[in-house]
Design a protein around this motif. Structure first.
Motif, PDB file in Angstrom:
ATOM      1  N   MET A  27       0.847  -1.198   0.000  1.00 40.53           N
ATOM      2  CA  MET A  27       0.000   0.000   0.000  1.00 40.53           C
ATOM      3  C   MET A  27       0.881   1.246   0.000  1.00 40.53           C
ATOM      4  O   MET A  27       1.904   1.294   0.673  1.00 40.53           O
ATOM      5  N   SER A  28       0.482   2.233  -0.787  1.00 36.99           N
ATOM      6  CA  SER A  28       1.184   3.520  -0.840  1.00 36.99           C
ATOM      7  C   SER A  28       0.195   4.654  -0.607  1.00 36.99           C
ATOM      8  O   SER A  28      -0.977   4.557  -0.987  1.00 36.99           O
ATOM      9  N   ILE A  29       0.677   5.706   0.032  1.00 33.63           N
ATOM     10  CA  ILE A  29      -0.073   6.961   0.077  1.00 33.63           C
ATOM     11  C   ILE A  29       0.783   8.002  -0.622  1.00 33.63           C
ATOM     12  O   ILE A  29       1.946   8.220  -0.262  1.00 33.63           O
ATOM     13  N   LEU A  30       0.224   8.600  -1.655  1.00 41.28           N
ATOM     14  CA  LEU A  30       0.954   9.544  -2.494  1.00 41.28           C
ATOM     15  C   LEU A  30       0.276  10.906  -2.482  1.00 41.28           C
ATOM     16  O   LEU A  30      -0.953  10.999  -2.533  1.00 41.28           O
ATOM     17  N   LYS A  31       1.085  11.945  -2.406  1.00 40.46           N
ATOM     18  CA  LYS A  31       0.594  13.311  -2.597  1.00 40.46           C
ATOM     19  C   LYS A  31       1.029  13.768  -3.982  1.00 40.46           C
ATOM     20  O   LYS A  31       2.205  13.677  -4.339  1.00 40.46           O
ATOM     21  N   ILE A  32       0.071  14.250  -4.746  1.00 41.45           N
ATOM     22  CA  ILE A  32       0.335  14.650  -6.130  1.00 41.45           C
ATOM     23  C   ILE A  32      -0.061  16.109  -6.305  1.00 41.45           C
ATOM     24  O   ILE A  32      -1.173  16.515  -5.937  1.00 41.45           O
ATOM     25  N   VAL A  33       0.852  16.892  -6.849  1.00 39.32           N
ATOM     26  CA  VAL A  33       0.565  18.285  -7.194  1.00 39.32           C
ATOM     27  C   VAL A  33       0.821  18.449  -8.687  1.00 39.32           C
ATOM     28  O   VAL A  33       1.935  18.226  -9.159  1.00 39.32           O
ATOM     29  N   HIS A  34      -0.221  18.804  -9.414  1.00 40.19           N
ATOM     30  CA  HIS A  34      -0.160  18.952 -10.871  1.00 40.19           C
ATOM     31  C   HIS A  34      -0.547  20.382 -11.221  1.00 40.19           C
ATOM     32  O   HIS A  34      -1.698  20.785 -11.036  1.00 40.19           O
ATOM     33  N   ARG A  35       0.438  21.151 -11.682  1.00 33.28           N
ATOM     34  CA  ARG A  35       0.203  22.566 -11.985  1.00 33.28           C
ATOM     35  C   ARG A  35       0.353  22.800 -13.486  1.00 33.28           C
ATOM     36  O   ARG A  35       1.377  22.489 -14.080  1.00 33.28           O
ATOM     37  N   THR A  36      -0.690  23.349 -14.092  1.00 38.41           N
ATOM     38  CA  THR A  36      -0.684  23.692 -15.518  1.00 38.41           C
ATOM     39  C   THR A  36      -0.858  25.193 -15.660  1.00 38.41           C
ATOM     40  O   THR A  36      -1.770  25.781 -15.055  1.00 38.41           O
ATOM     41  N   THR A  37       0.009  25.822 -16.464  1.00 34.55           N
ATOM     42  CA  THR A  37      -0.073  27.265 -16.667  1.00 34.55           C
ATOM     43  C   THR A  37      -0.096  27.573 -18.157  1.00 34.55           C
ATOM     44  O   THR A  37       0.737  27.059 -18.917  1.00 34.55           O
ATOM     45  N   PHE A  38      -1.066  28.366 -18.566  1.00 38.82           N
ATOM     46  CA  PHE A  38      -1.118  28.911 -19.916  1.00 38.82           C
ATOM     47  C   PHE A  38      -0.769  30.395 -19.828  1.00 38.82           C
ATOM     48  O   PHE A  38      -1.407  31.141 -19.079  1.00 38.82           O
ATOM     49  N   GLU A  39       0.217  30.823 -20.591  1.00 33.84           N
ATOM     50  CA  GLU A  39       0.543  32.240 -20.708  1.00 33.84           C
ATOM     51  C   GLU A  39       0.233  32.669 -22.138  1.00 33.84           C
ATOM     52  O   GLU A  39       0.731  32.071 -23.101  1.00 33.84           O
ATOM     53  N   TYR A  40      -0.615  33.690 -22.274  1.00 37.51           N
ATOM     54  CA  TYR A  40      -1.100  34.093 -23.583  1.00 37.51           C
ATOM     55  C   TYR A  40      -0.237  35.213 -24.161  1.00 37.51           C
ATOM     56  O   TYR A  40       0.301  36.050 -23.421  1.00 37.51           O
ATOM     57  N   ASP A  41      -0.128  35.218 -25.476  1.00 40.84           N
ATOM     58  CA  ASP A  41       0.682  36.237 -26.154  1.00 40.84           C
ATOM     59  C   ASP A  41       0.100  37.627 -25.972  1.00 40.84           C
ATOM     60  O   ASP A  41       0.834  38.626 -25.959  1.00 40.84           O
ATOM     61  N   HIS A  42      -1.223  37.686 -25.863  1.00 44.59           N
ATOM     62  CA  HIS A  42      -1.908  38.968 -25.679  1.00 44.59           C
ATOM     63  C   HIS A  42      -2.994  38.781 -24.629  1.00 44.59           C
ATOM     64  O   HIS A  42      -3.402  37.659 -24.328  1.00 44.59           O
ATOM     65  N   GLU A  43      -3.470  39.853 -24.080  1.00 46.65           N
ATOM     66  CA  GLU A  43      -4.585  39.775 -23.141  1.00 46.65           C
ATOM     67  C   GLU A  43      -5.805  39.224 -23.859  1.00 46.65           C
ATOM     68  O   GLU A  43      -6.156  39.678 -24.947  1.00 46.65           O
ATOM     69  N   ILE A  44      -6.448  38.213 -23.245  1.00 42.44           N
ATOM     70  CA  ILE A  44      -7.616  37.616 -23.884  1.00 42.44           C
ATOM     71  C   ILE A  44      -8.860  37.933 -23.062  1.00 42.44           C
ATOM     72  O   ILE A  44      -8.795  38.206 -21.853  1.00 42.44           O
ATOM     73  N   SER A  45     -10.008  37.852 -23.721  1.00 36.37           N
ATOM     74  CA  SER A  45     -11.241  38.326 -23.095  1.00 36.37           C
ATOM     75  C   SER A  45     -12.003  37.228 -22.373  1.00 36.37           C
ATOM     76  O   SER A  45     -12.769  37.510 -21.433  1.00 36.37           O
ATOM     77  N   SER A  46     -11.853  35.966 -22.800  1.00 37.58           N
ATOM     78  CA  SER A  46     -12.645  34.897 -22.195  1.00 37.58           C
ATOM     79  C   SER A  46     -11.987  33.550 -22.444  1.00 37.58           C
ATOM     80  O   SER A  46     -11.178  33.381 -23.365  1.00 37.58           O
ATOM     81  N   SER A  47     -12.387  32.580 -21.615  1.00 38.38           N
ATOM     82  CA  SER A  47     -11.836  31.235 -21.716  1.00 38.38           C
ATOM     83  C   SER A  47     -12.855  30.259 -21.141  1.00 38.38           C
ATOM     84  O   SER A  47     -13.457  30.524 -20.099  1.00 38.38           O
ATOM     85  N   TYR A  48     -13.053  29.112 -21.830  1.00 34.80           N
ATOM     86  CA  TYR A  48     -14.034  28.109 -21.420  1.00 34.80           C
ATOM     87  C   TYR A  48     -13.337  26.745 -21.427  1.00 34.80           C
ATOM     88  O   TYR A  48     -12.800  26.331 -22.463  1.00 34.80           O
ATOM     89  N   ASN A  49     -13.361  26.044 -20.284  1.00 36.63           N
ATOM     90  CA  ASN A  49     -12.480  24.884 -20.139  1.00 36.63           C
ATOM     91  C   ASN A  49     -13.122  23.755 -19.345  1.00 36.63           C
ATOM     92  O   ASN A  49     -14.108  23.946 -18.622  1.00 36.63           O
ATOM     93  N   GLU A  50     -12.506  22.565 -19.460  1.00 33.65           N
ATOM     94  CA  GLU A  50     -12.832  21.421 -18.621  1.00 33.65           C
ATOM     95  C   GLU A  50     -11.532  20.808 -18.109  1.00 33.65           C
ATOM     96  O   GLU A  50     -10.551  20.692 -18.855  1.00 33.65           O
ATOM     97  N   ALA A  51     -11.538  20.393 -16.840  1.00 30.70           N
ATOM     98  CA  ALA A  51     -10.370  19.766 -16.228  1.00 30.70           C
ATOM     99  C   ALA A  51     -10.742  18.381 -15.710  1.00 30.70           C
ATOM    100  O   ALA A  51     -11.764  18.223 -15.022  1.00 30.70           O
TER     101      ALA A  51
END
Length: 278
Positions: free
Chosen positions: A1-25
């Motif tokens: 048996m194992s107990i694992l802590k997982i940290v998953h960080r995703t970053t999007f950096e846009y070339d220009h300022e954007i007005s809206s974003s619609y997503n699923e994780a």
């Protein structure tokens, strides 16, 4: 048996300022008989609205949108998961039982190939040769062993939309390609197979409490009386260091993060850390 802590960080950096974003994780580990989620949260910045639901594949999904101007999006999933090894397998089906109408109907979704999983004639021929020599489990294991031998794991050599055939021709790919190749080969000979996405603690003897560079990982499960997980990239059974997030036909059914935004041009960075807690 194992107990694992997982940290998953995703970053999007846009070339220009954007007005809206619609997503699923799809980042929350699954509750399963051999996997208990002790703690889980997903932090999103910025965010205007979010909700949760369970999709057709029984994956926990967070749908969210951003309706204010922004130059970056960060999604951080933090989980603690208790994982036990796969149990011993008792009931296994024969080739005749797998090819019968009962299982052909019940598991039809996991028997059809697609552009993502369609094997080349060369790989299909090998799969049929393996099937002629032994049981469904023996054939499945021989196919996975073969892929591990002949395909080189090369980070960045393919993308999420690369068909399995391309990885085969190049004899190189990433974990997603190993999984898709194995799935397509198994389905070709009548063994139901499904795609698994999640995380891997890469070091079996990891020091307790020390965060390590982890991996967002993919492997497969095949059905021969029950579902059995195997990791063809590492040529081993999926065990207590594999954390399941989603299971479906192929990658496109359960991408970790997907969506659209009102603009063009972005840079993606992903960081996963895994800490062995027990």
């Amino acid at each position: 048996m194992s107990i694992l802590k997982i940290v998953h960080r995703t970053t999007f950096e846009y070339d220009h300022e954007i007005s809206s974003s619609y997503n699923e994780a799809r980042l929350v580990p699954a509750w399963l008989p051999r996997q208990r989620v002790l703690e889980s949260r997903v932090d999103i910045s910025p965010v205007s609205w979010r909700t949760s639901y369970r999709d057709y594949w029984e994956t926990d999904v967070i749908a969210f949108e951003i309706t204010e101007s922004h130059r970056a999006l960060t999604v951080t999933s933090t989980s603690q998961v208790e994982v036990t090894p796969q149990p011993a397998r008792d009931e296994r089906k024969s080739w005749d039982e797998l090819s019968g109408p009962k299982f052909q109907d019940l598991l039809a979704e996991y028997l059809l190939t697609s552009p993502a999983t369609e094997p080349t004639a060369e790989l299909a021929d090998f799969a049929h040769e393996a099937a002629a020599k032994g049981s469904p489990d023996d054939a499945a294991r021989e196919i996975c062993d073969y892929l591990h031998r002949v395909i080189n794991y090369v980070p960045g050599s393919t993308g999420v939309h690369t068909p399995a055939r391309d990885a085969w021709e190049a004899r190189s790919g990433v974990c997603q390609d190993f999984a898709h190749l194995a799935i397509g080969a198994l389905r070709t000979i009548g063994i139901p197979a499904r795609y698994v996405s999640g995380y891997l603690q890469p070091k079996a003897d990891a020091e307790i409490g020390v965060a390590m560079h982890g991996e967002s990982h993919a492997w497969l499960e095949w059905w021969s009386g029950d579902w059995f997980g195997f990791d063809p990239t590492n040529d081993k059974e999926a065990g207590e260091h594999h954390v399941i997030v989603a299971r479906a036909r192929e990658y496109s059914d359960v991408p970790p993060l997907s969506g659209v935004f009102g603009g063009k041009g972005s840079t993606l960075s992903v960081k996963v850390s895994v800490t062995q807690l027990a």
